[in-house]
Design a protein around this motif. Sequence first.
Motif, PDB file in Angstrom:
ATOM      1  N   ALA A 147       0.880  -1.092  -0.029  1.00 56.38           N
ATOM      2  CA  ALA A 147       0.162  -0.123   0.161  1.00 56.38           C
ATOM      3  C   ALA A 147       0.842   1.308  -0.036  1.00 56.38           C
ATOM      4  O   ALA A 147       0.520   2.307  -0.689  1.00 56.38           O
ATOM      5  N   LEU A 148       1.903   1.221   0.735  1.00 58.01           N
ATOM      6  CA  LEU A 148       2.944   2.499   0.707  1.00 58.01           C
ATOM      7  C   LEU A 148       4.047   2.586  -0.091  1.00 58.01           C
ATOM      8  O   LEU A 148       4.365   3.826  -0.477  1.00 58.01           O
ATOM      9  N   ALA A 149       4.471   1.441  -0.869  1.00 56.03           N
ATOM     10  CA  ALA A 149       5.691   1.520  -1.759  1.00 56.03           C
ATOM     11  C   ALA A 149       5.302   1.106  -3.040  1.00 56.03           C
ATOM     12  O   ALA A 149       4.479   0.138  -3.212  1.00 56.03           O
ATOM     13  N   ASP A 150       5.896   1.833  -3.887  1.00 52.79           N
ATOM     14  CA  ASP A 150       5.552   1.541  -5.610  1.00 52.79           C
ATOM     15  C   ASP A 150       6.996   1.301  -6.182  1.00 52.79           C
ATOM     16  O   ASP A 150       7.839   2.223  -6.306  1.00 52.79           O
ATOM     17  N   GLY A 151       7.341   0.089  -6.436  1.00 50.71           N
ATOM     18  CA  GLY A 151       8.486  -0.115  -7.280  1.00 50.71           C
ATOM     19  C   GLY A 151       8.641   0.618  -8.518  1.00 50.71           C
ATOM     20  O   GLY A 151       9.703   0.778  -8.952  1.00 50.71           O
ATOM     21  N   SER A 152       7.575   0.960  -9.298  1.00 49.04           N
ATOM     22  CA  SER A 152       7.639   1.603 -10.569  1.00 49.04           C
ATOM     23  C   SER A 152       8.359   2.921 -10.383  1.00 49.04           C
ATOM     24  O   SER A 152       8.534   3.775 -11.188  1.00 49.04           O
ATOM     25  N   LYS A 153       8.001   3.430  -8.956  1.00 48.07           N
ATOM     26  CA  LYS A 153       8.472   4.873  -8.734  1.00 48.07           C
ATOM     27  C   LYS A 153       9.829   4.730  -7.858  1.00 48.07           C
ATOM     28  O   LYS A 153      10.122   5.907  -7.431  1.00 48.07           O
ATOM     29  N   ASN A 154      10.533   3.783  -8.008  1.00 48.28           N
ATOM     30  CA  ASN A 154      11.867   3.751  -7.344  1.00 48.28           C
ATOM     31  C   ASN A 154      11.646   3.863  -5.878  1.00 48.28           C
ATOM     32  O   ASN A 154      12.709   4.426  -5.224  1.00 48.28           O
ATOM     33  N   HIS A 155      10.665   3.532  -5.298  1.00 51.25           N
ATOM     34  CA  HIS A 155      10.399   3.724  -3.783  1.00 51.25           C
ATOM     35  C   HIS A 155      11.558   2.622  -2.972  1.00 51.25           C
ATOM     36  O   HIS A 155      11.527   1.645  -3.668  1.00 51.25           O
ATOM     37  N   ASN A 156      11.719   3.145  -1.838  1.00 54.40           N
ATOM     38  CA  ASN A 156      12.554   2.230  -0.889  1.00 54.40           C
ATOM     39  C   ASN A 156      12.067   2.060   0.463  1.00 54.40           C
ATOM     40  O   ASN A 156      11.224   2.996   0.853  1.00 54.40           O
ATOM     41  N   ILE A 157      11.916   1.085   1.185  1.00 50.31           N
ATOM     42  CA  ILE A 157      11.812   1.317   2.661  1.00 50.31           C
ATOM     43  C   ILE A 157      12.974   0.735   3.218  1.00 50.31           C
ATOM     44  O   ILE A 157      13.918   0.092   2.907  1.00 50.31           O
ATOM     45  N   LEU A 158      13.059   1.195   4.546  1.00 50.11           N
ATOM     46  CA  LEU A 158      14.189   1.048   5.601  1.00 50.11           C
ATOM     47  C   LEU A 158      13.635  -0.086   6.425  1.00 50.11           C
ATOM     48  O   LEU A 158      12.530  -0.112   7.216  1.00 50.11           O
ATOM     49  N   ILE A 159      14.638  -1.015   6.644  1.00 51.81           N
ATOM     50  CA  ILE A 159      14.384  -2.239   7.696  1.00 51.81           C
ATOM     51  C   ILE A 159      15.535  -2.524   8.444  1.00 51.81           C
ATOM     52  O   ILE A 159      16.787  -1.798   8.255  1.00 51.81           O
ATOM     53  N   PRO A 160      15.523  -2.938   9.637  1.00 49.06           N
ATOM     54  CA  PRO A 160      16.477  -3.239  10.506  1.00 49.06           C
ATOM     55  C   PRO A 160      17.355  -4.049  10.357  1.00 49.06           C
ATOM     56  O   PRO A 160      17.264  -5.113   9.628  1.00 49.06           O
ATOM     57  N   ARG A 161      18.780  -3.861  10.736  1.00 49.97           N
ATOM     58  CA  ARG A 161      19.820  -4.990  10.659  1.00 49.97           C
ATOM     59  C   ARG A 161      20.316  -5.060  11.804  1.00 49.97           C
ATOM     60  O   ARG A 161      21.083  -4.051  12.584  1.00 49.97           O
ATOM     61  N   PRO A 162      20.245  -6.220  12.513  1.00 51.91           N
ATOM     62  CA  PRO A 162      19.801  -7.211  11.867  1.00 51.91           C
ATOM     63  C   PRO A 162      18.244  -7.402  12.112  1.00 51.91           C
ATOM     64  O   PRO A 162      17.531  -6.409  13.040  1.00 51.91           O
TER      65      PRO A 162
END
Length: 465
Positions: free
Chosen positions: A141-156
């Motif tokens: 719902a929030l991110a669109d691959g066609s618009k080069n969106h990214n999400i931030l995820i934790p490491r680890p």
Amino acid sequence: MLDHKLQEKSKSSHCSVIEGKPEVWKVEPSTTAKNCKNFIRDIVDNLDLKPNPEKPVIALSIVSDGDPTVYGNLKPSEETIQAVINIIEEGCCNGYAPSVGYENAREAVSEYLSHDGVDVSPRDVILCSGCSSSIEHCITALADGSKNHNILIPRPGFPIYRTLAESIGVSVRYYNLLPENNWEVDLLHLESQIDQNTSAIVLNNPSNPCGSVFSEEHLQDILEIAYRRRVPVIADEIYEQLVFPGEKFVSAASLNSHVPILVCGGLAKRFLVPGWRLGWIVVHDEVGAFEHIRKALVCLSQRTIGSNTLIQGALPGILRNTPQNFHDELIETLLRNAQVSYEGLQQAKGLSPFMPQGTMYMIVEIQMRKFPMFQSGLEFAQKMMEEESVFCLPGEANVENRKREEHSAKKTTGFCESTVKDSKMLIYNCFAIPGFMRIVLTIPEDLLREACVRIAEFCNRHYAN
């Protein structure tokens, strides 16, 4: 006669279609399918593990998601089981439900989550097929691959976030958690990863694989960055309330941060029924930013026509009737197993266990320089299985070439960097943390003690001064 003519026509038509082409079909999968990869299951399902035939296997990995039911020592409450039996006998939930869930089930979730200053309305709740489905809906719902969106995820962090994002063409950026600070978020690093295409920050509290529990103050600091940079948050709170004595779970939705938040949760862990596939999304929106996102989530829920209706029907009984002593006893078991593991693994040379603050996991650092015969945590885990019949989930797998290793090392920061630089080849990360492994705390205590003894013997045998 007519059938014969149709068959002849079909053969003739078929021959004309494939004329000049190979007779063997090769149908290529979609980009979405090719991009979909569950990194932990890829390891567990495809490893050629050869346990020591003289020792029974003890699996401290328990598949990818830490299934607490595998050994049969942890069972759902009688009230949980009876709630489902009642619904089956009533026969009132055998058909389709509204795609967002039965109204009374949504009311039960809103009531269950309304505490500590959080006031959840049933209209804010969408029921899904497990928490992973909830997270998938939120990312989509929030991110669109066609618009080069990214999400931030934790490491680890739990690798399903990456699986779900990359399958729809959305890239992921990691923000570091700091082991020396009980795996709190590196706030400077988090903010440095945000750009104009960042569509969400995924926040996992309490944490898989770290077992960490964020304080209210630390959550406020994280949400302050999200507010200032105008990035919504996906709060994965599947381990809510699974915290040890002295710790307190604080929901991101309780802090009046003015950040729009999608809270994901479900029955799987706290109620010990992961296979029942009942999750939820709670739309927390103090500023009215999610008007269109609400509609998008409803549309996405219509793809599967809702979640399991039997469990939906039982949900009010499960959430309202499960006694507090059931939850307390589960936490006591997990804490005792965490203490057993922590004390046992401290006897292993070259290992540094981190005492968790909650959840079902413990993360352990492998001092790889002290085990020069192993190129990666994966090799370490495989050899330990071969010699001791104990398997722990390593933080990395899938060796690739040296050039990509060098490129990755330039981008890697913090505690992960030295491990990557010192390896001979790039390690494609599971939890995105080379040189660590995760163990689960849900197996019977006697097996856990035996596993720790074997791990210590393995490490002490291969440790190089």
